[in-house]
Scaffold this motif. Structure first.
Motif, short mmCIF file in Angstrom:
data_model
loop_
_atom_site.label_atom_id
_atom_site.label_comp_id
_atom_site.label_asym_id
_atom_site.label_seq_id
_atom_site.Cartn_x
_atom_site.Cartn_y
_atom_site.Cartn_z
N LEU A 86 0.77 -1.10 0.08
CA LEU A 86 -0.04 0.04 0.02
C LEU A 86 0.99 1.35 -0.13
CD1 LEU A 86 -2.85 1.26 0.33
CD2 LEU A 86 -2.31 1.30 2.89
N HIS A 89 2.44 2.12 -3.36
CA HIS A 89 1.54 2.70 -4.40
C HIS A 89 1.41 4.09 -4.04
CE1 HIS A 89 -0.30 -1.35 -5.06
NE2 HIS A 89 -0.90 -0.92 -5.86
N LEU A 90 1.45 4.67 -2.79
CA LEU A 90 1.38 6.03 -2.57
C LEU A 90 2.57 6.74 -3.05
CD1 LEU A 90 0.02 8.63 -1.38
CD2 LEU A 90 0.98 7.97 0.97
N VAL A 157 -5.83 4.90 -3.29
CA VAL A 157 -4.53 5.65 -3.37
C VAL A 157 -4.54 6.58 -4.34
CG1 VAL A 157 -2.13 5.33 -3.45
CG2 VAL A 157 -3.28 3.57 -2.18
N THR A 160 -6.89 9.67 -3.65
CA THR A 160 -6.26 10.39 -2.74
C THR A 160 -5.18 11.46 -3.32
OG1 THR A 160 -6.56 8.86 -1.07
CG2 THR A 160 -4.72 10.43 -0.51
N ARG A 177 -0.02 8.56 4.76
CA ARG A 177 0.43 7.32 4.99
C ARG A 177 -0.22 6.43 5.97
NH1 ARG A 177 4.96 6.12 6.90
NH2 ARG A 177 5.02 4.28 5.81
N LEU A 180 -4.04 5.87 5.30
CA LEU A 180 -4.39 4.80 4.35
C LEU A 180 -4.00 3.60 4.90
CD1 LEU A 180 -3.04 6.53 1.17
CD2 LEU A 180 -5.65 6.07 1.79
#
Length: 201
Positions: A86, A89-90, A157, A160, A177, A180
């Motif tokens: 995750l 991805h961000l 993501v 956002t 971070r 999420l």
């Protein structure tokens, strides 16, 4: 080392598509953005569609490589790796904002949107295999439908990042971070990590 002409064209095309949209971008626009002669552009790419597909395929391959590296990080536990996927991805979208804009915007142009769907299919296939493996290992609930999980992660993501871009806010922040990750933990039933584990390596 200087970028190759093909790479130079690819970077210019990404900027042009992100700034002008698919329909309003022409090969002339791309040649100008890439600072190359039209003959050079047409030598490498015969049509705008071919170039658009190349730019997006290359970007999705980069995203797949990035998240796959997080998936295979053997220094972390399996559940920790899920949360770093995750996080990756961000980080990726924060560092590749123009690509994020291309992949997540729906233009209403059927041909353009179909091309985006085509290039994203490999990414979603990769993520769905990963989530099925997590289910088999008992990390996430077997009741979850993996196609929806993969879509929700990408959208959560991605949008956002898009909203922060439009509001001209910092993207890759500890607050973003943490929020999420906590949302992902709650949705997937992953145990909460300690502060030390939650720090990005």
């Amino acid at each position: 080392m200087a970028a190759s002409k093909k790479e130079q064209i690819s970077q210019g095309a990404l900027r042009a598509f992100a700034q002008n949209g698919y329909s309003e971008t022409t090969m002339d626009t791309i040649a100008e953005a890439a600072n190359v002669a039209k003959g050079t552009l047409y030598y490498h790419f015969k049509t705008k569609e071919e170039l658009f597909l190349h730019v997006n395929q290359k970007g999705v391959e980069m995203l797949i490589d990035s998240v796959t590296g997080a998936m295979k990080d053997s220094t972390r536990s399996v559940s920790e790796r899920m949360l770093y996927v995750l996080d990756e991805h961000l980080r990726f979208f924060a560092e590749n904002r123009e690509l994020c804009l291309l992949l997540l915007s729906i233009s209403g142009d059927w041909q353009r949107d179909r091309l985006i769907g085509t290039v994203l299919s490999e990414y979603f296939a990769t993520m769905e295999v990963y989530f099925r493996e997590l289910q088999e290992e008992g990390i996430i609930s077997p009741d979850l439908e993996v196609r929806t999980v993969a879509s929700a992660l990408f959208g959560m993501v991605g949008f956002t990042v898009l909203r922060k871009m439009f509001r001209e806010e910092p993207v890759y922040t500890e607050e973003t971070r943490s929020t999420l990750i906590r949302l992902c933990q709650g949705a997937l039933g992953i145990k909460r990590m300690t502060e030390g584990e939650n720090a990005h390596a």
